[in-house]
Design a protein around this motif. Structure first.
Motif, mmCIF file in Angstrom:
data_model
loop_
_atom_site.group_PDB
_atom_site.id
_atom_site.type_symbol
_atom_site.label_atom_id
_atom_site.label_comp_id
_atom_site.label_asym_id
_atom_site.label_seq_id
_atom_site.Cartn_x
_atom_site.Cartn_y
_atom_site.Cartn_z
ATOM 1 N N ALA A 115 -8.690 5.191 -5.830
ATOM 2 C CA ALA A 115 -7.495 5.829 -6.391
ATOM 3 C C ALA A 115 -6.214 5.161 -5.903
ATOM 4 C CB ALA A 115 -7.500 7.317 -6.027
ATOM 5 N N GLY A 116 -6.149 4.831 -4.608
ATOM 6 C CA GLY A 116 -4.949 4.209 -4.062
ATOM 7 C C GLY A 116 -4.694 2.827 -4.636
ATOM 8 N N ARG A 132 -13.040 8.333 -5.489
ATOM 9 C CA ARG A 132 -12.080 9.439 -5.552
ATOM 10 C C ARG A 132 -11.551 9.800 -4.177
ATOM 11 N NH1 ARG A 132 -15.909 12.929 -9.189
ATOM 12 N NH2 ARG A 132 -15.498 12.069 -11.260
ATOM 13 N N ASP A 133 -12.252 9.401 -3.131
ATOM 14 C CA ASP A 133 -11.881 9.797 -1.769
ATOM 15 C C ASP A 133 -10.683 8.999 -1.281
ATOM 16 O OD1 ASP A 133 -14.088 11.457 -1.874
ATOM 17 O OD2 ASP A 133 -15.417 10.008 -0.889
ATOM 18 N N TRP A 134 -9.857 9.667 -0.486
ATOM 19 C CA TRP A 134 -8.682 9.023 0.090
ATOM 20 C C TRP A 134 -8.934 8.715 1.560
ATOM 21 C CZ3 TRP A 134 -4.206 7.499 -2.308
ATOM 22 C CH2 TRP A 134 -4.050 7.895 -3.644
ATOM 23 N N ASN A 135 -8.584 7.493 1.960
ATOM 24 C CA ASN A 135 -8.675 7.093 3.360
ATOM 25 C C ASN A 135 -7.485 6.191 3.657
ATOM 26 O OD1 ASN A 135 -9.395 4.489 2.288
ATOM 27 N ND2 ASN A 135 -11.526 5.184 2.149
ATOM 28 N N PHE A 136 -7.461 5.634 4.865
ATOM 29 C CA PHE A 136 -6.302 4.831 5.258
ATOM 30 C C PHE A 136 -6.140 3.603 4.365
ATOM 31 C CE2 PHE A 136 -4.415 1.372 7.797
ATOM 32 C CZ PHE A 136 -3.153 1.925 7.995
ATOM 33 N N GLN A 194 -6.802 3.312 1.208
ATOM 34 C CA GLN A 194 -6.181 3.704 -0.049
ATOM 35 C C GLN A 194 -4.708 4.038 0.142
ATOM 36 O OE1 GLN A 194 -7.927 3.439 -2.947
ATOM 37 N NE2 GLN A 194 -9.514 2.629 -1.608
ATOM 38 N N LEU A 195 -4.389 4.706 1.247
ATOM 39 C CA LEU A 195 -2.986 5.039 1.526
ATOM 40 C C LEU A 195 -2.166 3.789 1.821
ATOM 41 C CD1 LEU A 195 -3.371 8.233 3.760
ATOM 42 C CD2 LEU A 195 -2.552 8.130 1.401
ATOM 43 N N LEU A 196 -2.795 2.781 2.457
ATOM 44 C CA LEU A 196 -2.063 1.570 2.831
ATOM 45 C C LEU A 196 -1.513 0.853 1.603
ATOM 46 C CD1 LEU A 196 -1.182 -0.427 5.015
ATOM 47 C CD2 LEU A 196 -3.410 -1.543 4.790
ATOM 48 N N THR A 197 -2.291 0.806 0.529
ATOM 49 C CA THR A 197 -1.822 0.119 -0.670
ATOM 50 C C THR A 197 -0.570 0.786 -1.250
ATOM 51 O OG1 THR A 197 -3.330 1.453 -2.033
ATOM 52 C CG2 THR A 197 -4.135 -0.673 -1.250
ATOM 53 N N LEU A 198 -0.476 2.106 -1.103
ATOM 54 C CA LEU A 198 0.714 2.806 -1.571
ATOM 55 C C LEU A 198 1.861 2.692 -0.583
ATOM 56 C CD1 LEU A 198 -0.880 6.058 -3.051
ATOM 57 C CD2 LEU A 198 -0.060 4.054 -4.277
ATOM 58 N N LEU A 199 1.544 2.681 0.718
ATOM 59 C CA LEU A 199 2.597 2.559 1.720
ATOM 60 C C LEU A 199 3.302 1.211 1.644
ATOM 61 C CD1 LEU A 199 0.851 4.188 4.835
ATOM 62 C CD2 LEU A 199 2.697 5.153 3.440
ATOM 63 N N LEU A 200 2.588 0.182 1.177
ATOM 64 C CA LEU A 200 3.212 -1.137 1.045
ATOM 65 C C LEU A 200 4.338 -1.142 0.022
ATOM 66 C CD1 LEU A 200 0.099 -3.510 1.179
ATOM 67 C CD2 LEU A 200 1.829 -3.161 2.945
ATOM 68 N N LEU A 201 4.335 -0.162 -0.883
ATOM 69 C CA LEU A 201 5.410 -0.073 -1.860
ATOM 70 C C LEU A 201 6.732 0.325 -1.216
ATOM 71 C CD1 LEU A 201 3.569 1.732 -4.798
ATOM 72 C CD2 LEU A 201 3.978 -0.701 -4.516
ATOM 73 N N VAL A 202 6.677 0.816 0.013
ATOM 74 C CA VAL A 202 7.906 1.217 0.710
ATOM 75 C C VAL A 202 8.687 -0.007 1.191
ATOM 76 C CG1 VAL A 202 8.813 2.541 2.671
ATOM 77 C CG2 VAL A 202 6.837 3.385 1.404
#
Length: 319
Positions: free
Chosen positions: A22-23, A247-251, A253-261
């Protein structure tokens, strides 16, 4: 480690959150969406002579660079794992490559003058566009062969060269035509982008710019919708999967979205004046790069040739 075996057809396949999580999918879709919106904003601003959108330009360039690198990376992963990756995951990677293509070519249309005035940025952009094109065409050929041979959905994609065809399904004609059209379209857009990067300003330039942007918006939207509907993370997969790992969220998956910051942080630094970015120049043959050189009294051109064989008269003539 999965053994490459085309004679044994599994009943299900393992999930791969690294390419279809998902991420990962949200990162590609969000980046492409924001980039297309920023590209349209810059293009329309330039048409009304508002050329000082420094923050948006910096954000767009950062997002585009991030998208093209991740697009090349995920395609390399898919080709490296073709002896274990099933067509379902491989097709998702190909759709993500289309999002990457839509992002970096729309960015070129919007920031073409920034690339023209620096030959290093110009050739880096062309190099990454070419690498992305080659990888996407190779992936497209695998997808095309899988459709033409009606490959079992749980067999590795590399089996398209090992197994005999099982006949074609009823909708194979549309799939084959669409796949060929996408591959050809990517080649056309690459050629047009390179031409646009070197051509002098002319009366047809804005029409090419607008037409290309609208087409890329349609391509990006179609690829995003296809990924959302097909993926386990947001839709219904076309192959039986062993678990719900995508479907599961882990670090990861979150990292790919955090890079948008990161691009947002750069934009804040520009806004606060901590970084100095030259203003964009107008799309005119006589426009200056950074003004006159105070010591030499020389006006620099808006197109910087490469120092090896380029010159100011080597560009295409005006249309």
């Amino acid at each position: 480690m999965t053994t490459f075996n085309c004679s044994n057809v599994p009943t299900e396949t393992a999930t791969d959150a690294g390419v279809a999580g998902a991420g990962v999918l949200l990162s590609f879709i969000i980046t492409a969406g924001i980039s297309l919106i920023f590209s349209a904003t810059i293009i329309f601003h330039e048409m009304h002579l508002h050329l000082e959108a420094k923050v948006i330009r910096k954000l767009l360039l950062s997002l585009s660079d991030q998208q093209v690198i991740t697009g090349i990376g995920i395609q390399c992963v898919g080709l490296a794992k073709m002896k274990s990756m099933v067509p379902y995951h491989f097709f998702i990677i190909w759709m993500l490559s289309l999002l990457s293509t839509a992002t970096h070519i729309s960015t070129l249309f919007a920031l073409v003058n920034d690339f023209k005035r620096d030959w290093v940025l110009r050739w880096l952009r062309q190099f990454f566009m070419f690498v992305n094109l080659v990888l996407s065409c190779v992936s497209g050929i695998f997808v095309l062969m899988a459709v033409m041979r009606n490959l079992q959905p749980t067999l590795p994609i590399a089996c398209v060269w090992e197994v005999a065809g099982r006949g074609t399904p009823s909708n194979a004609g549309i799939s084959i035509a669409g796949t060929i059209a996408v591959i050809a379209g990517q080649c056309v857009f690459f050629a047009m982008a390179v031409w646009y990067l070197h051509v002098n300003g002319g009366k047809w330039i804005k029409l090419v710019q607008l037409g290309g942007l609208v087409t890329l918006l349609v391509i990006g939207t179609g690829a995003a919708v296809r990924v959302v509907l097909l993926s386990q993370a947001f839709g219904t997969p076309s192959v039986p999967l062993a678990d719900t790992g995508e479907r599961d969220w882990n670090f990861g998956q979150l990292l790919t979205l955090l890079l948008l910051v990161l691009p947002c942080i750069s934009a804040v630094e520009i806004l606060r004046g901590e970084m100095n970015v030259p203003s964009p120049v107008a799309d005119e043959h006589s426009a200056t790069l950074l003004g006159k050189d105070n010591e030499l009294g020389v006006v620099r051109s808006s197109f910087q040739p490469n120092p090896f064989w380029g010159n100011q008269t080597s560009r295409f003539s005006k249309w």
